[in-house]
Design a protein around this motif. Structure first.
Motif, PDB file in Angstrom:
ATOM      1  N   ASP A  12       0.809  -1.220   0.000  1.00  0.00           N
ATOM      2  CA  ASP A  12       0.000   0.000   0.000  1.00  0.00           C
ATOM      3  C   ASP A  12       0.845   1.275   0.000  1.00  0.00           C
ATOM      4  O   ASP A  12       0.311   2.369  -0.202  1.00  0.00           O
ATOM      5  N   ASP A 293     -12.056  -3.460 -11.964  1.00  0.00           N
ATOM      6  CA  ASP A 293     -11.469  -4.778 -11.737  1.00  0.00           C
ATOM      7  C   ASP A 293     -10.434  -5.139 -12.796  1.00  0.00           C
ATOM      8  O   ASP A 293     -10.010  -6.291 -12.892  1.00  0.00           O
ATOM      9  N   GLU A 312      -2.523  -1.531  -8.141  1.00  0.00           N
ATOM     10  CA  GLU A 312      -3.302  -2.765  -8.044  1.00  0.00           C
ATOM     11  C   GLU A 312      -3.419  -3.148  -6.579  1.00  0.00           C
ATOM     12  O   GLU A 312      -2.414  -3.267  -5.883  1.00  0.00           O
ATOM     13  N   ARG A 313      -4.663  -3.339  -6.138  1.00  0.00           N
ATOM     14  CA  ARG A 313      -4.907  -3.611  -4.729  1.00  0.00           C
ATOM     15  C   ARG A 313      -5.780  -4.856  -4.606  1.00  0.00           C
ATOM     16  O   ARG A 313      -6.935  -4.862  -5.022  1.00  0.00           O
ATOM     17  N   ARG A 314      -5.222  -5.907  -4.029  1.00  0.00           N
ATOM     18  CA  ARG A 314      -5.950  -7.169  -3.894  1.00  0.00           C
ATOM     19  C   ARG A 314      -6.968  -7.059  -2.772  1.00  0.00           C
ATOM     20  O   ARG A 314      -6.636  -6.727  -1.638  1.00  0.00           O
ATOM     21  N   HIS A 316      -9.684  -9.650  -2.381  1.00  0.00           N
ATOM     22  CA  HIS A 316      -9.767 -11.048  -1.955  1.00  0.00           C
ATOM     23  C   HIS A 316      -9.342 -11.909  -3.134  1.00  0.00           C
ATOM     24  O   HIS A 316      -8.906 -11.384  -4.178  1.00  0.00           O
ATOM     25  N   THR A 320      -9.129  -8.041  -7.637  1.00  0.00           N
ATOM     26  CA  THR A 320      -8.067  -7.056  -7.489  1.00  0.00           C
ATOM     27  C   THR A 320      -8.573  -5.742  -8.046  1.00  0.00           C
ATOM     28  O   THR A 320      -9.025  -5.670  -9.191  1.00  0.00           O
ATOM     29  N   ARG A 321      -8.527  -4.704  -7.232  1.00  0.00           N
ATOM     30  CA  ARG A 321      -8.959  -3.386  -7.691  1.00  0.00           C
ATOM     31  C   ARG A 321      -7.785  -2.676  -8.374  1.00  0.00           C
ATOM     32  O   ARG A 321      -6.685  -2.628  -7.849  1.00  0.00           O
ATOM     33  N   HIS A 322      -8.062  -2.109  -9.539  1.00  0.00           N
ATOM     34  CA  HIS A 322      -7.096  -1.288 -10.261  1.00  0.00           C
ATOM     35  C   HIS A 322      -7.514   0.164 -10.063  1.00  0.00           C
ATOM     36  O   HIS A 322      -8.605   0.568 -10.466  1.00  0.00           O
TER      37      HIS A 322
END
Length: 329
Positions: A12, A293, A312-314, A316, A320-322
């Motif tokens: 993060d 996504d 890019e944030r995982r 679950h 993964t959120r972009h």
């Protein structure tokens, strides 16, 4: 100079640094795991950051050992009086140091200089933060609300599964509208239950939202009325690809696009929906954060945006959120 202590995990940190620079700080430089320095700081805005836990006025930087921290404090000119608490932290246990010894020895230096120790309600808090081979020593000037992360979407009067966590919503708002806060108008053209709009209002911005579904527009209004009874906000039903608003109505657009390539909203396939929304966003505001996504850089450029960053944030295993940070070209 200031010390910033980041929240979250190592992955993060790039986003945390950019959030801080956009919304509260200048000259942010990551110096160790979970730590950064900043040349300047809007102290009143620092508590509204999502991924910065604390900020301190920097006394000095040294190696990650107690003796080095003590030497920094002994050499410092201190123009404060009253009571003090000393807090030491070993970020993610990356330093070979005893925080108890640091607090004891730094406290002794301050007692010798005439300070009283008060761990419950001190006039000042000295922080010694150790990470890897770095120690930053400073006076705390701002702290994120300890209750911030405890608010849950499920607590809202209107809730739907898939709602974004407040900490993420706050970060995306700061990335988009940070330079204009708190006197900013933030627009979400796919507002859903209103989570992004709620965070905008809580940090002082005017919230403006729309959604193609009456159910969502009404639910978002219910949530905003509950949490922001005295704030400036408006929610309407509207198509994100043909917004009923004038050019330049907002300082920033933030939206969470539908997930799944087969999504169809208000008669639009996903590609047409996101591309059209990006085009309208460029008409109504100079800055945007798009959460999706998958990557949408090409569509953003086609709509007139410059892509300044993408994270890019995982969330679950299957999501993964972009996070696209955009500036109007």
């Amino acid at each position: 100079m200031y010390c910033l202590e980041f929240a979250g995990d190592a992955v993060d940190e790039p986003m945390a640094a950019l959030e801080a620079e956009r919304a509260a700080a200048s000259g942010v430089e990551r110096v160790a795991p979970g730590l950064a320095t900043a040349r300047g700081l809007r102290i009143d805005r620092a508590p509204t950051l999502a991924y910065t836990r604390r900020a301190s006025e920097l006394i000095g930087r040294t190696t990650a050992d107690v003796g080095g921290a003590v030497a920094v404090l002994e050499a410092a000119s201190i123009d404060r009086t009253g009571s003090v608490a000393v807090r030491a932290r070993n970020v993610r246990s990356t330093a070979d140091v005893s925080t108890a010894a640091a607090e004891r020895d730094l406290g002794s230096v301050l007692v010798d200089r005439g300070f009283g120790i008060d761990l419950d309600d001190p006039d000042h808090e000295l922080r010694a933060v150790f990470a890897d081979d770095v120690c930053l020593v400073g006076w705390q000037v701002a702290e994120r609300d300890a209750e911030f992360g405890s608010r849950a979407p499920t607590d809202r009067p209107f809730f739907q599964p898939g709602s974004m966590a407040p900490v993420d919503a706050r970060a995306y708002l700061n990335l988009a509208a940070g330079p204009a806060l708190p006197e900013a108008t933030v627009f979400d053209p796919m507002c859903g239950t209103g989570g992004l709009l709620l965070e905008a209002g809580l940090i002082g911005a005017r919230s403006l939202g729309s959604d193609a579904q009456w159910k969502m527009a009404r639910g978002a209004a219910e949530n905003l009325a509950h949490y922001l009874p005295d704030a400036r906000w408006d929610v309407v039903r509207g198509d994100a690809t043909a917004l009923p608003f004038d050019d330049g109505i907002a300082d920033a657009v933030v939206f969470d696009a539908p997930y799944g390539r087969q999504s169809k909203i208000a008669g639009h396939e996903l590609e047409a929906l996101v591309g059209g929304a990006l085009g309208e966003a460029a008409r109504v505001a100079p800055a945007c954060v798009l959460v999706a996504d998958g990557p949408w850089e090409a569509a953003a450029r086609d709509a007139g945006w410059t892509v300044e960053a993408r994270f890019e944030r995982r969330v679950h295993g299957s999501l993964t959120r972009h996070v696209h940070v955009l500036r109007r070209a």
